[in-house]
Design an enzyme around this catalytic site. Structure first.
Site, PDB file in Angstrom:
ATOM      1  N   TRP A 170       0.801  -1.229   0.000  1.00 48.52           N
ATOM      2  CA  TRP A 170       0.000   0.000   0.000  1.00 48.52           C
ATOM      3  C   TRP A 170       0.832   1.276   0.000  1.00 48.52           C
ATOM      4  O   TRP A 170       0.273   2.366  -0.021  1.00 48.52           O
ATOM      5  CB  TRP A 170      -0.922   0.028   1.226  1.00 48.52           C
ATOM      6  CG  TRP A 170      -0.281  -0.460   2.490  1.00 48.52           C
ATOM      7  CD1 TRP A 170      -0.481  -1.676   3.076  1.00 48.52           C
ATOM      8  CD2 TRP A 170       0.673   0.225   3.318  1.00 48.52           C
ATOM      9  NE1 TRP A 170       0.296  -1.789   4.215  1.00 48.52           N
ATOM     10  CE2 TRP A 170       1.003  -0.636   4.387  1.00 48.52           C
ATOM     11  CE3 TRP A 170       1.281   1.482   3.263  1.00 48.52           C
ATOM     12  CZ2 TRP A 170       1.924  -0.282   5.381  1.00 48.52           C
ATOM     13  CZ3 TRP A 170       2.195   1.831   4.241  1.00 48.52           C
ATOM     14  CH2 TRP A 170       2.498   0.955   5.283  1.00 48.52           C
ATOM     15  N   LYS A 194      -3.208  -8.011  -7.678  1.00 42.11           N
ATOM     16  CA  LYS A 194      -3.893  -7.869  -6.396  1.00 42.11           C
ATOM     17  C   LYS A 194      -3.334  -6.674  -5.636  1.00 42.11           C
ATOM     18  O   LYS A 194      -2.217  -6.708  -5.133  1.00 42.11           O
ATOM     19  CB  LYS A 194      -3.725  -9.120  -5.515  1.00 42.11           C
ATOM     20  CG  LYS A 194      -4.628  -9.040  -4.281  1.00 42.11           C
ATOM     21  CD  LYS A 194      -4.129  -9.800  -3.094  1.00 42.11           C
ATOM     22  CE  LYS A 194      -3.599  -8.993  -1.954  1.00 42.11           C
ATOM     23  NZ  LYS A 194      -4.364  -7.866  -1.459  1.00 42.11           N
ATOM     24  N   SER A 248       6.089  -7.424   2.845  1.00 39.96           N
ATOM     25  CA  SER A 248       6.925  -7.741   4.005  1.00 39.96           C
ATOM     26  C   SER A 248       7.636  -9.086   3.822  1.00 39.96           C
ATOM     27  O   SER A 248       7.178  -9.949   3.056  1.00 39.96           O
ATOM     28  CB  SER A 248       6.058  -7.771   5.255  1.00 39.96           C
ATOM     29  OG  SER A 248       5.077  -8.773   5.122  1.00 39.96           O
ATOM     30  N   TYR A 258       3.502 -21.311  -0.513  1.00 32.87           N
ATOM     31  CA  TYR A 258       2.358 -21.571  -1.406  1.00 32.87           C
ATOM     32  C   TYR A 258       2.843 -22.230  -2.702  1.00 32.87           C
ATOM     33  O   TYR A 258       2.228 -23.178  -3.199  1.00 32.87           O
ATOM     34  CB  TYR A 258       1.648 -20.266  -1.799  1.00 32.87           C
ATOM     35  CG  TYR A 258       1.079 -19.427  -0.683  1.00 32.87           C
ATOM     36  CD1 TYR A 258       0.686 -19.989   0.531  1.00 32.87           C
ATOM     37  CD2 TYR A 258       0.897 -18.052  -0.843  1.00 32.87           C
ATOM     38  CE1 TYR A 258       0.141 -19.198   1.541  1.00 32.87           C
ATOM     39  CE2 TYR A 258       0.355 -17.254   0.160  1.00 32.87           C
ATOM     40  CZ  TYR A 258      -0.011 -17.835   1.344  1.00 32.87           C
ATOM     41  OH  TYR A 258      -0.538 -17.035   2.330  1.00 32.87           O
ATOM     42  N   GLU A 270      10.294  -8.869  -3.492  1.00 30.64           N
ATOM     43  CA  GLU A 270      10.877  -7.583  -3.069  1.00 30.64           C
ATOM     44  C   GLU A 270      10.337  -7.365  -1.661  1.00 30.64           C
ATOM     45  O   GLU A 270       9.173  -7.005  -1.499  1.00 30.64           O
ATOM     46  CB  GLU A 270      10.398  -6.435  -3.959  1.00 30.64           C
ATOM     47  CG  GLU A 270      10.777  -6.555  -5.412  1.00 30.64           C
ATOM     48  CD  GLU A 270      12.198  -6.116  -5.687  1.00 30.64           C
ATOM     49  OE1 GLU A 270      12.904  -5.730  -4.733  1.00 30.64           O
ATOM     50  OE2 GLU A 270      12.597  -6.177  -6.851  1.00 30.64           O
ATOM     51  N   CYS A 271      11.158  -7.611  -0.670  1.00 33.92           N
ATOM     52  CA  CYS A 271      10.648  -7.585   0.705  1.00 33.92           C
ATOM     53  C   CYS A 271      11.170  -6.379   1.478  1.00 33.92           C
ATOM     54  O   CYS A 271      11.524  -5.370   0.911  1.00 33.92           O
ATOM     55  CB  CYS A 271      10.980  -8.901   1.384  1.00 33.92           C
ATOM     56  SG  CYS A 271      10.149 -10.310   0.619  1.00 33.92           S
ATOM     57  N   CYS A 305      10.258   0.954   1.553  1.00 35.98           N
ATOM     58  CA  CYS A 305      11.016  -0.266   1.845  1.00 35.98           C
ATOM     59  C   CYS A 305      12.510   0.035   1.937  1.00 35.98           C
ATOM     60  O   CYS A 305      13.225  -0.578   2.722  1.00 35.98           O
ATOM     61  CB  CYS A 305      10.754  -1.305   0.783  1.00 35.98           C
ATOM     62  SG  CYS A 305      11.012  -0.660  -0.861  1.00 35.98           S
ATOM     63  N   GLU A 403      12.161  -4.017  11.005  1.00 37.41           N
ATOM     64  CA  GLU A 403      11.623  -2.972  10.130  1.00 37.41           C
ATOM     65  C   GLU A 403      10.401  -2.322  10.788  1.00 37.41           C
ATOM     66  O   GLU A 403       9.425  -2.995  11.085  1.00 37.41           O
ATOM     67  CB  GLU A 403      11.222  -3.580   8.783  1.00 37.41           C
ATOM     68  CG  GLU A 403      10.761  -2.520   7.799  1.00 37.41           C
ATOM     69  CD  GLU A 403      10.329  -3.098   6.465  1.00 37.41           C
ATOM     70  OE1 GLU A 403       9.598  -4.101   6.452  1.00 37.41           O
ATOM     71  OE2 GLU A 403      10.721  -2.534   5.423  1.00 37.41           O
TER      72      GLU A 403
HETATM   73  P1  NAP Z   1       2.401  -7.090   3.417  1.00 40.64           P
HETATM   74  O1  NAP Z   1       1.517  -7.125   4.596  1.00 40.64           O
HETATM   75  O2  NAP Z   1       3.442  -8.119   3.271  1.00 40.64           O
HETATM   76  O3  NAP Z   1       1.428  -7.087   2.163  1.00 40.64           O
HETATM   77  C1  NAP Z   1       1.882  -7.085   0.841  1.00 40.64           C
HETATM   78  C2  NAP Z   1       0.841  -7.745  -0.021  1.00 40.64           C
HETATM   79  O4  NAP Z   1       0.703  -9.124   0.378  1.00 40.64           O
HETATM   80  C3  NAP Z   1      -0.541  -7.116   0.136  1.00 40.64           C
HETATM   81  O5  NAP Z   1      -1.207  -7.130  -1.104  1.00 40.64           O
HETATM   82  C4  NAP Z   1      -1.186  -8.044   1.128  1.00 40.64           C
HETATM   83  O6  NAP Z   1      -2.579  -8.046   1.069  1.00 40.64           O
HETATM   84  C5  NAP Z   1      -0.636  -9.380   0.724  1.00 40.64           C
HETATM   85  N1  NAP Z   1      -0.729 -10.358   1.812  1.00 40.64           N
HETATM   86  C6  NAP Z   1      -0.785 -10.127   3.154  1.00 40.64           C
HETATM   87  N2  NAP Z   1      -0.899 -11.279   3.831  1.00 40.64           N
HETATM   88  C7  NAP Z   1      -0.912 -12.266   2.911  1.00 40.64           C
HETATM   89  C8  NAP Z   1      -1.019 -13.683   2.989  1.00 40.64           C
HETATM   90  N3  NAP Z   1      -1.148 -14.316   4.164  1.00 40.64           N
HETATM   91  N4  NAP Z   1      -0.995 -14.386   1.837  1.00 40.64           N
HETATM   92  C9  NAP Z   1      -0.888 -13.763   0.646  1.00 40.64           C
HETATM   93  N5  NAP Z   1      -0.805 -12.444   0.507  1.00 40.64           N
HETATM   94  C10 NAP Z   1      -0.806 -11.693   1.623  1.00 40.64           C
HETATM   95  O7  NAP Z   1       3.139  -5.712   3.274  1.00 40.64           O
HETATM   96  P2  NAP Z   1       2.514  -4.274   3.461  1.00 40.64           P
HETATM   97  O8  NAP Z   1       2.292  -4.076   4.919  1.00 40.64           O
HETATM   98  O9  NAP Z   1       1.389  -4.077   2.512  1.00 40.64           O
HETATM   99  O10 NAP Z   1       3.708  -3.361   2.949  1.00 40.64           O
HETATM  100  C11 NAP Z   1       4.795  -3.060   3.741  1.00 40.64           C
HETATM  101  C12 NAP Z   1       5.952  -3.999   3.463  1.00 40.64           C
HETATM  102  O11 NAP Z   1       6.280  -3.981   2.085  1.00 40.64           O
HETATM  103  C13 NAP Z   1       7.201  -3.596   4.186  1.00 40.64           C
HETATM  104  O12 NAP Z   1       7.810  -4.711   4.752  1.00 40.64           O
HETATM  105  C14 NAP Z   1       8.073  -3.028   3.085  1.00 40.64           C
HETATM  106  O13 NAP Z   1       9.428  -3.072   3.327  1.00 40.64           O
HETATM  107  C15 NAP Z   1       7.679  -3.851   1.931  1.00 40.64           C
HETATM  108  N6  NAP Z   1       7.992  -3.177   0.673  1.00 40.64           N
HETATM  109  C16 NAP Z   1       9.049  -3.645  -0.061  1.00 40.64           C
HETATM  110  C17 NAP Z   1       9.402  -3.020  -1.243  1.00 40.64           C
HETATM  111  C18 NAP Z   1      10.549  -3.528  -2.067  1.00 40.64           C
HETATM  112  O14 NAP Z   1      10.606  -3.205  -3.233  1.00 40.64           O
HETATM  113  N7  NAP Z   1      11.453  -4.296  -1.537  1.00 40.64           N
HETATM  114  C19 NAP Z   1       8.664  -1.922  -1.689  1.00 40.64           C
HETATM  115  C20 NAP Z   1       7.598  -1.474  -0.915  1.00 40.64           C
HETATM  116  C21 NAP Z   1       7.275  -2.126   0.269  1.00 40.64           C
HETATM  117  P3  NAP Z   1      -3.476  -7.108   2.014  1.00 40.64           P
HETATM  118  O15 NAP Z   1      -2.691  -5.923   2.367  1.00 40.64           O
HETATM  119  O16 NAP Z   1      -4.600  -6.805   1.141  1.00 40.64           O
HETATM  120  O17 NAP Z   1      -3.861  -7.943   3.171  1.00 40.64           O
END
Ligand code: NAP
Ligand code: MG
Length: 500
Positions: A170, A194, A248, A258, A270-271, A305, A403
């Site tokens: 997001w 998604k 994350s 999965y 990309e975490c 990130c 983080e």
């Molecule tokens: P997140 O909770 O890991 O969510 C990322 C995506 O995965 C969302 O679409 C989320 O859906 C989905 N998701 C969540 N739980 C899931 C599950 N159990 N099974 C399958 N999909 C699932 O991350 P976030 O809180 O949205 O974003 C923050 C994180 O993104 C931080 O850790 C940040 O460092 C990382 N990030 C990394 C980069 C990079 O390029 N390395 C760039 C930007 C952000 P919902 O949100 O709809 O539940």
């Protein structure tokens, strides 16, 4: 057409926001409700008010999207078109994004609390530029002829994979989607996107704009919904060929599970990160460095990130630099994301704010001194946080290793350059690093030893579509942006013709 407004005028943005019709339907060959008719309220974190009721997809909707994506792929309506035809559609999509710039910027600002100055100035034009770049690049990528003997001809070509699922976070809703969608489509794949449940709106509009640009039905579908439901269904789907994920680290690992438990699909991650900015004691312009350090952790309210959340500074300049960083951070204007003078908006949700505040309290316990932090007094919602700077933190403390994804900076003073490198690298993440030095030799030798996918020297979070972006270690693998991103979305195919 782009609605003409004065971009510097808060009232103009607010008025345009009032007029907007928000997209709420999933995009599966057109606008559709979820099969079960379920919706989810998406909320504006700056006001706490409901914005829209968005289709909440489930596994059956994912099945429909994947089936359509597969049918589109097999039909060849996109996957086997002339590269210049694909380029034409991607360029048109980029133009439509530019035409809808104000609308798209508002969607991400309202939905995620992002500063309008950033969405209109960076996210939307950046997204259009990335699409143009891949459109222009896709017919300049050549295959190979292998050095076989004279009786044979072996060509090595890049083939699209088929159906690619893109699961995005997001913090940069439109731009993260485009990072995935642009190269995956350029390579000829079908994509099921998604968006994050917090910020689905711009992705829903993207689905419509792609259709308007001439992308055949089913080549891009958009399935909003919960991660554990829609994300998991994509991750486990037997007919998805690859998942490209940004989010994350723990959720990234789930996608590996999965895949292993389903069809062994490719998973590109990309975490998260816990990036360091290293400041050596030869820097002369401490004000410029302080501005860079603040931008590195406060941009997008720290929800980046590659945010440089640890300042590793040599003792000779530590006290002076820290004072300037604290001064700047304490003066930053936190406020309404639709007000162009705002320097930092809210974080994305109350849930995220509570998580960051818990880290701020932990950080205050784990530091010798804590500056700032906590809620902005009198703010409209509990999503507005004051930046926090923590000094005297053990580099191994939880606040310095986990983080936070918010405006929290830990400061670590070191004596030698060797110590600076050791502290900067003392994390299993390895996404980005910053380095400030006036010494040319030190710039090269230290940058070479910082373990990170991108090292920004004397600048902040350097990024361009022309350069690959991604990490090592717990930050994932595979690269977004640049022509290297095409590696993820294609497989090499050898065609061997014996003619001797
Ligand atoms: P997140 O909770 O890991 O969510 C990322 C995506 O995965 C969302 O679409 C989320 O859906 C989905 N998701 C969540 N739980 C899931 C599950 N159990 N099974 C399958 N999909 C699932 O991350 P976030 O809180 O949205 O974003 C923050 C994180 O993104 C931080 O850790 C940040 O460092 C990382 N990030 C990394 C980069 C990079 O390029 N390395 C760039 C930007 C952000 P919902 O949100 O709809 O539940
Ligand atoms: Mg929202």
């Amino acid at each position: 057409m782009t609605v003409a407004i004065d971009r510097a005028d808060r009232a103009a943005w607010a008025a345009l926001a009032e007029e907007l019709t928000l997209p709420t339907a999933a995009w599966i060959g057109g606008p559709v409700a979820s099969r079960a008719g379920v919706t989810r309220t998406t909320v504006d974190p700056a006001t706490g008010l409901a914005l829209a009721e968005v289709a909440e997809c489930a596994a059956e909707d994912v099945d429909a999207a994947v089936a359509l994506a597969r049918a589109a792929y097999e039909s060849g309506s996109w996957s086997r078109t002339h590269p210049r035809e694909r380029a034409g559609v991607l360029n048109r999509l980029a133009e439509l994004i530019t035409e809808h710039c104000h609308e798209l910027a508002l969607l991400d600002s309202l939905d995620g609390g992002k500063r309008i100055a950033d969405t209109v100035g960076i996210d939307v034009p950046g997204s259009a530029a990335i699409l143009h770049w891949y459109a222009e690049g896709l017919d300049k990528v050549y295959g190979e002829v292998a050095p076989t003997g004279p009786a044979d001809l072996a060509t090595v070509t890049r083939e699209p994979l088929g159906v690619v699922a893109a699961v995005v976070p997001w913090n940069y809703p439109l731009e993260m989607a485009i990072w995935k969608v642009a190269p995956a489509l350029a390579a000829g794949n079908s994509v099921v996107l998604k968006p994050a449940e917090e910020t689905p709106l711009s992705a829903l509009l993207l689905g419509r704009l792609a259709a308007e640009a001439g992308l055949p039905d089913g080549v891009l579908t958009v399935v909003p919904g919960a991660g554990p439901v829609v994300g998991q269904a994509l991750g486990r789907h037997p007919d998805v060929d690859a998942v490209t994920f940004t989010g994350s680290t723990p959720v990234g690992r789930l996608f590996q599970t999965y895949a292993g438990e389903s069809n062994g699909k490719q998973v590109w991650l990309e975490c998260g990160g816990k990036s360091a900015v290293v400041v050596l004691d030869d820097v002369a312009d401490l004000d410029a460095v302080a501005a860079g350090v603040c931008a590195g952790i406060l941009t997008n309210s720290g929800q980046v990130c590659s945010a440089t959340s640890r300042l590793v500074v040599q003792a000779g300049v530590a006290e002076e630099l820290t004072a300037r960083v604290v001064d700047r951070a304490s003066r930053i204007v936190v406020g309404d994301p639709l007000d162009p003078v705002t320097e930092m908006g809210p974080v994305v949700s109350s849930r995220q704010a509570a998580r960051v505040r818990a880290y701020m309290e932990l950080g205050a316990d784990q530091a010798t001194a804590a500056y700032g932090g906590g809620l902005v007094e009198g703010a409209r919602t509990d999503c507005f946080l004051r930046p926090q700077v923590l000094t005297g933190v053990d580099p191994a403390a939880a606040i310095a290793t986990e983080e936070v994804f918010g405006p929290v900076l830990t400061v670590h003073t070191v004596d030698s350059v060797e110590d600076a490198i050791a502290v900067a690298n003392a994390t299993p993440f390895a996404l980005a690093a910053g380095l400030w030095t006036d010494g040319l030799r030190r710039a090269h030798t230290v940058a070479a030893r910082l373990r990170a996918g991108t090292v920004s020297v004397n600048c902040v979070d350097a990024l361009d579509v022309a350069t690959p972006f991604g990490g090592f270690g717990h930050s994932g693998y595979g690269r977004d942006l640049s022509l290297h991103a095409l590696d993820k979305f294609t497989g090499l195919k050898t065609t061997w013709i014996h003619h001797g």
